[in-house]
Design a protein around this motif. Structure first.
Motif, PDB file in Angstrom:
ATOM      1  N   HIS A   1      80.564  42.662  44.618  1.00  0.00           N
ATOM      2  CA  HIS A   1      80.648  43.882  43.810  1.00  0.00           C
ATOM      3  C   HIS A   1      79.357  44.695  43.806  1.00  0.00           C
ATOM      4  O   HIS A   1      79.298  45.757  43.196  1.00  0.00           O
ATOM      5  N   GLY A   2      78.318  44.192  44.439  1.00  0.00           N
ATOM      6  CA  GLY A   2      77.070  44.934  44.544  1.00  0.00           C
ATOM      7  C   GLY A   2      76.149  44.725  43.358  1.00  0.00           C
ATOM      8  O   GLY A   2      76.246  43.743  42.623  1.00  0.00           O
ATOM      9  N   GLU A   3      75.263  45.692  43.170  1.00  0.00           N
ATOM     10  CA  GLU A   3      74.213  45.615  42.139  1.00  0.00           C
ATOM     11  C   GLU A   3      74.540  46.566  40.994  1.00  0.00           C
ATOM     12  O   GLU A   3      75.011  47.683  41.213  1.00  0.00           O
TER      13      GLU A   3
ATOM     14  N   VAL B   1      75.697  30.668  45.968  1.00  0.00           N
ATOM     15  CA  VAL B   1      75.368  31.509  44.817  1.00  0.00           C
ATOM     16  C   VAL B   1      76.351  32.671  44.800  1.00  0.00           C
ATOM     17  O   VAL B   1      76.459  33.416  45.770  1.00  0.00           O
ATOM     18  N   VAL B   2      77.073  32.841  43.691  1.00  0.00           N
ATOM     19  CA  VAL B   2      78.090  33.891  43.617  1.00  0.00           C
ATOM     20  C   VAL B   2      77.657  35.080  42.771  1.00  0.00           C
ATOM     21  O   VAL B   2      78.239  36.148  42.868  1.00  0.00           O
ATOM     22  N   GLN B   3      76.635  34.904  41.944  1.00  0.00           N
ATOM     23  CA  GLN B   3      76.138  36.018  41.134  1.00  0.00           C
ATOM     24  C   GLN B   3      74.775  35.666  40.572  1.00  0.00           C
ATOM     25  O   GLN B   3      74.513  34.520  40.246  1.00  0.00           O
TER      26      GLN B   3
ATOM     27  N   GLU C   1      71.189  50.544  31.671  1.00  0.00           N
ATOM     28  CA  GLU C   1      70.266  51.475  31.023  1.00  0.00           C
ATOM     29  C   GLU C   1      69.519  50.652  29.977  1.00  0.00           C
ATOM     30  O   GLU C   1      70.113  49.760  29.400  1.00  0.00           O
ATOM     31  N   PRO C   2      68.298  50.807  29.686  1.00  0.00           N
ATOM     32  CA  PRO C   2      67.331  51.785  30.159  1.00  0.00           C
ATOM     33  C   PRO C   2      66.489  51.299  31.341  1.00  0.00           C
ATOM     34  O   PRO C   2      65.392  51.802  31.562  1.00  0.00           O
ATOM     35  N   PHE C   3      66.985  50.334  32.097  1.00  0.00           N
ATOM     36  CA  PHE C   3      66.209  49.732  33.179  1.00  0.00           C
ATOM     37  C   PHE C   3      66.429  50.417  34.522  1.00  0.00           C
ATOM     38  O   PHE C   3      65.798  50.054  35.503  1.00  0.00           O
ATOM     39  N   VAL C   4      67.319  51.393  34.583  1.00  0.00           N
ATOM     40  CA  VAL C   4      67.595  52.101  35.837  1.00  0.00           C
ATOM     41  C   VAL C   4      66.334  52.811  36.300  1.00  0.00           C
ATOM     42  O   VAL C   4      65.647  53.448  35.514  1.00  0.00           O
TER      43      VAL C   4
ATOM     44  N   VAL D   1      72.547  42.844  37.343  1.00  0.00           N
ATOM     45  CA  VAL D   1      73.434  41.829  37.902  1.00  0.00           C
ATOM     46  C   VAL D   1      73.590  42.124  39.393  1.00  0.00           C
ATOM     47  O   VAL D   1      73.770  43.276  39.784  1.00  0.00           O
ATOM     48  N   LEU D   2      73.490  41.088  40.206  1.00  0.00           N
ATOM     49  CA  LEU D   2      73.717  41.212  41.639  1.00  0.00           C
ATOM     50  C   LEU D   2      74.855  40.278  42.023  1.00  0.00           C
ATOM     51  O   LEU D   2      74.792  39.077  41.769  1.00  0.00           O
TER      52      LEU D   2
END
Length: 65
Positions: free
Chosen positions: A55-57, A31-33, A61-64, A50-51
């Motif tokens: 490149h991380g997570e 799994v790459v993304q 916005e507005p889900f932060v 997106v994980l």
């Protein structure tokens, strides 16, 4: 692979909720993304997060939070 999610999840308005999701990869699959989308009444789903292992997570916005 196969995505496994519960048939229903109960939530309380104004409270946090956990939305379980498990991906069972096939043998030798990498799994790459992973991208989470929120479906709404319209034809286009909104990207929530997106994980990516390299490149991380990233949470839109507005889900932060």
């Amino acid at each position: 692979g196969r995505v496994e999610v519960p048939r229903s999840v109960t939530a309380v308005l104004g409270q946090d909720v956990v939305l379980p999701c498990r991906y069972r990869a096939q043998e030798q699959e990498q799994v790459v993304q992973v991208t989470w989308l929120k479906r709404g009444p319209g034809p286009v789903a909104a990207e929530v997060a997106v994980l990516n292992p390299q490149h991380g997570e990233h949470v839109q916005e507005p889900f932060v939070g």
